[in-house]
Design an enzyme around this catalytic site. Structure first.
Site, short mmCIF file in Angstrom:
data_model
loop_
_atom_site.label_atom_id
_atom_site.label_comp_id
_atom_site.label_asym_id
_atom_site.label_seq_id
_atom_site.Cartn_x
_atom_site.Cartn_y
_atom_site.Cartn_z
N ASP A 1 0.77 -1.23 0.00
CA ASP A 1 0.00 0.00 0.00
C ASP A 1 0.81 1.29 0.00
O ASP A 1 0.46 2.24 -0.67
CB ASP A 1 -0.91 0.03 1.24
CG ASP A 1 -1.82 -1.19 1.34
OD1 ASP A 1 -1.59 -2.17 0.61
OD2 ASP A 1 -2.74 -1.15 2.15
N GLU B 1 2.83 -8.41 11.74
CA GLU B 1 2.49 -8.08 10.35
C GLU B 1 3.73 -8.11 9.45
O GLU B 1 3.72 -8.66 8.36
CB GLU B 1 1.85 -6.68 10.32
CG GLU B 1 1.39 -6.21 8.96
CD GLU B 1 0.54 -4.94 9.06
OE1 GLU B 1 0.44 -4.35 10.16
OE2 GLU B 1 -0.04 -4.54 8.04
C1 GLC Z 1 -2.22 -3.91 4.59
C2 GLC Z 1 -1.32 -4.49 3.51
C3 GLC Z 1 -2.13 -5.40 2.60
C4 GLC Z 1 -2.81 -6.46 3.42
C5 GLC Z 1 -3.61 -5.86 4.58
C6 GLC Z 1 -4.08 -6.92 5.54
O1 GLC Z 1 -3.21 -3.12 4.05
O2 GLC Z 1 -0.69 -3.49 2.80
O3 GLC Z 1 -1.30 -6.01 1.64
O4 GLC Z 1 -3.63 -7.26 2.62
O5 GLC Z 1 -2.81 -4.97 5.30
O6 GLC Z 1 -3.00 -7.67 6.02
#
Ligand code: GLC
Length: 428
Positions: A170, A399
């Site tokens: 993102d 994450e």
């Molecule tokens: C963030 C990441 C995306 C992912 C989401 C949930 O938005 O950039 O790639 O799918 O988190 O983990």
């Protein structure tokens, strides 16, 4: 002879396996798995696909349910949305009222996410799964067709994204320049939730968020019409990540189709798409950067540096530039001890703790290492795998990870990170 260290490591690995299963169970919402509670309380597209690989290690039925739930959210156009809002939650913004994208069977966002699903299905499938795969084939095929028609309408053989969130990466610096032109003056006041849950220094700046919302508004105002988006969306950028993942997924879909005995004309049309992408892939090669980069199709400008997705070419089965990519990876590894940072660590915009501007994502490493191993680059595949493993042994299942310290970045107790441990890293 096993040393004390070996026994200790074996014990830690066993404990990690239990903890990883626990993460999946805690994030299980019955028919889908949330990435992590509160911060991401719905079903996310590529998260679910990777999470299925983790479920498959101890509950294959649950793995199939995960991918079938995801595909059940498909729009009539073939698009599979990036977020499916199965419930109402107030810990996430922007929700369905902002997206205004009720084109599918469930409220959802209006954009897609990296189509890793067909590749995951190919991995899940065992001898007894032909009926299931046959039942999913049309959905997967229509989704792939959608990518070509909606995000490569000129047939360039490379795939554009209409929003930074569509890339799944993102907040990548690549998107800064293409997004700079976006008029965000009409976005107005809004309340972010992410920065209430995670340290703001790890999340995007308000300036970026304003532009994300302006793009959502554009899509919503145009009824999420693919042609209107291709023609007028201010953000229209070829993404090496989506392109590599789709090319890989097309090859896997072709194999699945052959396996379940689909018609020759269906298989031929997949082969034609693969050939177009093979022909187009090198458009992303940027001689000045010495790697594959994104391309802003509105201005024609290439990004100046590579990202972790540059290393996905072998995963896509595109191998002619592998020696140059290995040189690049070796250089990156001299700049940060843990591989593979999401952004070039030599660049001034590199930030090891801000999301997609430096941190390492386990599932990206999984794809990179898979491609390297398939290309015969075992040494580098193993370096990437061990790096991922070390970071998880150090910090568990967050994450993402800092490539300089292996510390957690972003949310904790994260499903796809745990899934990658189960699918790939648990073996001694
Ligand atoms: C963030 C990441 C995306 C992912 C989401 C949930 O938005 O950039 O790639 O799918 O988190 O983990």
């Amino acid at each position: 002879m096993n040393s004390v260290e070996d026994v200790d490591l074996a014990h830690r690995v066993a404990v990690m396996g239990q903890r990883a299963k626990r993460v999946l169970r805690d994030n299980d919402r019955g028919r889908y798995t949330v990435p992590t509670a509160k911060l991401y309380p719905f079903q996310w597209n590529w998260d679910s696909a990777f999470v299925a690989l983790g479920w498959a290690e101890f509950d294959p039925e649950r793995a199939w349910l995960e991918v079938e739930t995801l595909l059940s959210s498909q729009w009539p156009s073939g698009m599979v949305p990036h977020i499916i809002f199965w419930t109402q939650e107030d810990t996430y913004f922007p929700g369905p009222d902002v997206w205004r994208a009720n084109h599918g069977p469930q409220p959802s966002s209006g954009i897609s996410q990296p189509p890793v699903l067909a590749s995951v299905v190919r991995q899940l499938a065992t001898e007894s799964d032909t009926d299931r795969v046959n039942a999913m084939f049309d959905g997967l095929n229509r989704w792939h067709q959608w990518w070509h028609a909606a995000r490569d309408p000129k047939g360039l053989g490379v795939i554009a994204i209409s929003h930074p969130w569509e890339s799944g990466r993102d907040n990548l610096p690549d998107w800064d320049i293409p997004a700079a032109a976006i008029d965000a003056s009409q976005v107005g006041e809004y309340e972010r939730r992410d920065t209430q849950l995670v340290d703001a220094s790890m999340r995007p700046h308000k300036h970026d968020y304003d532009r994300y919302l302006a793009l959502v508004n554009f899509g919503a105002e145009h009824g999420w019409d693919d042609a209107a988006i291709a023609a007028g969306n201010e953000f229209w950028v070829v993404d090496p990540g989506i392109t590599a993942i789709l090319l890989r997924a097309e090859r896997d879909l072709l194999k699945l189709g052959e396996w379940v005995g689909r018609d020759a004309d269906e298989l031929t049309s997949i082969s034609t798409r693969i050939e177009r992408m093979e022909g187009g892939y090198d458009r992303m090669w940027n001689p000045e950067a010495g790697t594959y980069t994104s391309i802003d199709l509105r201005s024609g400008e290439y990004a100046t540096t590579g990202t972790s997705a540059s290393f996905l070419a072998p995963y896509a089965g595109v191998t002619e530039r592998t020696p140059a990519l290995i040189d690049e990876l070796a250089t990156w590894s001299q700049h940060c001890p843990y591989l593979v940072p999401s952004f070039d660590p030599r660049d001034s915009r590199f930030e090891p703790n801000r999301y997609w501007r430096g941190p390492v994502w386990a599932m990206v490493n999984y794809m990179i290492a898979t491609g390297l191993a398939e290309t015969g680059e075992d040494e580098w595949a193993e370096k990437v795998r061990l790096s991922t493993r070390q970071m998880m042994l150090h910090s568990g299942f967050p994450e993402s990870f800092s490539p300089t310290t292996a510390e957690s970045v972003g949310g904790l107790h994260f499903a796809w990170t745990a899934a990658i441990w189960l699918a790939w890293l648990h073996k001694l």
